[in-house]
Design a protein around this motif. Structure first.
Motif, short mmCIF file in Angstrom:
data_model
loop_
_atom_site.label_atom_id
_atom_site.label_comp_id
_atom_site.label_asym_id
_atom_site.label_seq_id
_atom_site.Cartn_x
_atom_site.Cartn_y
_atom_site.Cartn_z
N ARG A 162 -0.70 -0.19 -2.33
CA ARG A 162 -0.77 0.79 -1.25
C ARG A 162 -2.08 0.63 -0.48
NH1 ARG A 162 2.20 5.10 -1.15
NH2 ARG A 162 2.49 5.03 -3.43
N PRO A 163 -2.02 0.42 0.83
CA PRO A 163 -3.25 0.30 1.62
C PRO A 163 -3.81 1.68 1.94
CG PRO A 163 -1.34 0.05 3.04
CD PRO A 163 -0.81 0.22 1.64
N ALA A 164 -5.02 1.70 2.52
CA ALA A 164 -5.57 2.96 3.00
C ALA A 164 -4.63 3.54 4.05
CB ALA A 164 -6.96 2.72 3.61
N ASP A 165 -4.51 4.86 4.06
CA ASP A 165 -3.55 5.52 4.94
C ASP A 165 -4.08 5.57 6.37
OD1 ASP A 165 -1.30 6.89 5.79
OD2 ASP A 165 -2.13 8.85 5.27
N THR A 166 -3.66 4.62 7.18
CA THR A 166 -4.02 4.55 8.59
C THR A 166 -2.74 4.37 9.40
OG1 THR A 166 -4.25 2.13 8.62
CG2 THR A 166 -6.22 3.43 8.01
N PRO A 167 -2.78 4.62 10.71
CA PRO A 167 -1.60 4.35 11.54
C PRO A 167 -1.16 2.89 11.44
CG PRO A 167 -3.15 5.71 12.74
CD PRO A 167 -3.84 5.30 11.49
N GLN A 168 -2.13 1.98 11.34
CA GLN A 168 -1.79 0.56 11.22
C GLN A 168 -1.01 0.29 9.94
OE1 GLN A 168 -4.68 1.76 12.28
NE2 GLN A 168 -4.75 0.91 14.36
N ALA A 169 -1.45 0.88 8.84
CA ALA A 169 -0.76 0.68 7.56
C ALA A 169 0.65 1.27 7.59
CB ALA A 169 -1.58 1.30 6.43
N ARG A 170 0.78 2.46 8.18
CA ARG A 170 2.11 3.08 8.25
C ARG A 170 3.06 2.25 9.11
NH1 ARG A 170 -1.27 7.75 8.28
NH2 ARG A 170 -1.18 7.97 10.55
N TYR A 171 2.53 1.69 10.20
CA TYR A 171 3.33 0.82 11.07
C TYR A 171 3.79 -0.42 10.30
CZ TYR A 171 3.45 -3.39 14.00
OH TYR A 171 3.76 -4.61 14.53
N VAL A 172 2.87 -1.08 9.60
CA VAL A 172 3.22 -2.30 8.87
C VAL A 172 4.25 -2.01 7.79
CG1 VAL A 172 2.31 -4.02 7.25
CG2 VAL A 172 1.05 -3.51 9.35
N ILE A 173 4.07 -0.92 7.07
CA ILE A 173 5.02 -0.58 6.00
C ILE A 173 6.42 -0.36 6.57
CG2 ILE A 173 5.65 1.19 4.30
CD1 ILE A 173 2.63 1.49 3.74
N GLU A 174 6.52 0.43 7.64
CA GLU A 174 7.85 0.70 8.20
C GLU A 174 8.48 -0.56 8.77
OE1 GLU A 174 10.21 3.74 11.23
OE2 GLU A 174 8.12 4.13 10.69
N LEU A 175 7.69 -1.38 9.46
CA LEU A 175 8.22 -2.61 10.03
C LEU A 175 8.72 -3.55 8.93
CD1 LEU A 175 8.73 -4.62 12.32
CD2 LEU A 175 6.33 -5.33 12.12
N LEU A 176 7.93 -3.75 7.90
CA LEU A 176 8.32 -4.67 6.84
C LEU A 176 9.46 -4.11 5.99
CD1 LEU A 176 4.86 -6.09 5.73
CD2 LEU A 176 6.60 -7.19 7.16
N GLN A 177 9.48 -2.81 5.78
CA GLN A 177 10.62 -2.21 5.07
C GLN A 177 11.92 -2.47 5.84
OE1 GLN A 177 9.34 1.88 4.55
NE2 GLN A 177 8.88 1.54 2.39
N THR A 178 11.85 -2.33 7.15
CA THR A 178 13.02 -2.59 8.00
C THR A 178 13.45 -4.04 7.90
OG1 THR A 178 12.32 -0.88 9.57
CG2 THR A 178 13.91 -2.49 10.36
N ALA A 179 12.49 -4.95 7.95
CA ALA A 179 12.80 -6.38 7.90
C ALA A 179 13.39 -6.77 6.54
CB ALA A 179 11.54 -7.20 8.19
N TYR A 180 12.76 -6.31 5.48
CA TYR A 180 13.26 -6.67 4.14
C TYR A 180 14.64 -6.07 3.88
CZ TYR A 180 8.99 -8.92 2.47
OH TYR A 180 7.95 -9.80 2.28
#
Length: 227
Positions: free
Chosen positions: A28-46
């Motif tokens: 889990r990365p530090a909770d930033t907008p960038q981290a939330r964006y990356v998590i949602e994008l990669l969850q969608t892709a996977y």
């Protein structure tokens, strides 16, 4: 902490077998907008590839080592060049987002090499990479988080700090900007990394991410999280 990490790695390995390796684990990365964006994008892709992305609590200081050893399945987002020190991590060739490394300095006229003291965030690859290419001869202080960095500078205990722009942006309202100089030193791309055991998955993931960019999903998520 070490015992806890070892137990967590055992649990992750068992879970991976139980799900027939269709679940990928990242710290889990530090909770930033960038981290939330990356998590949602990669969850969608996977998800489109039939995989589940799971984010687990893990000591961030040892996350790269764990990912390189295969205990974690990779890193959600890291700068270019991670493979030099961690050769088992393979870069997914799709830039997730870019950011700036900035110098916040109390000395309005000083160049970087003229600074007496500098604070960086411990273990932060961007700052360490910059210092490798631009040696610093003053007092170098390492702290655990960006809040401590900013406090040391604004309280006059340290002359300057190397900070990431989106970390600094959150605190600009509390800083007397007329008393400080903010200088952009580098613009850096962030990429997703997978352990080499997943190398056959990388071309598929790159194709899905490119498709998500073409249909506007990436732009939509960046707008959602104000990246």
């Amino acid at each position: 902490m070490r015992i806890f990490s070892l137990l967590l790695l055992c649990c992750l390995s068992a879970a991976s077998v139980a799900t027939d390796n269709r679940t990928l684990y990242f710290n889990r990365p530090a909770d930033t907008p960038q981290a939330r964006y990356v998590i949602e994008l990669l969850q969608t892709a996977y998800q489109q590839l039939g995989y589940t992305l799971e984010v687990v609590d893990f000591n961030r200081q040892s996350a790269l080592i764990a990912a390189n050893n295969g205990a974690l399945d990779g890193q959600l987002g890291r700068i270019h060049g991670v493979t030099q020190a961690y050769p088992n991590l393979l870069q997914v060739q799709f830039p997730l987002y870019s950011f700036n490394l900035q110098l916040l300095s109390r000395c309005l006229e000083c160049t970087f090499k003229q600074l007496d003291s500098l604070v960086i965030q411990s273990g932060y690859l961007v700052a360490n990479r910059y210092l490798q290419s631009t040696p610093f001869n003053g007092q170098l202080i390492e702290v655990k988080n960006n809040i401590t960095q900013l406090n040391l500078v604004t309280q006059g205990k340290v002359q300057a700090a190397l900070v990431v722009d989106f970390h600094l942006r959150e605190h600009l309202a509390d800083i007397d900007l007329e008393s400080f100089k903010i200088e952009t030193l580098l613009t850096i791309e962030t990429y997703h990394y997978l352990h080499s055991k997943h190398k056959t998955l990388i071309p598929q993931l790159e194709e899905v991410l490119s498709h998500l960019a073409e249909k506007g999903t990436v732009a939509m998520l960046k707008a959602k999280y104000q990246i």
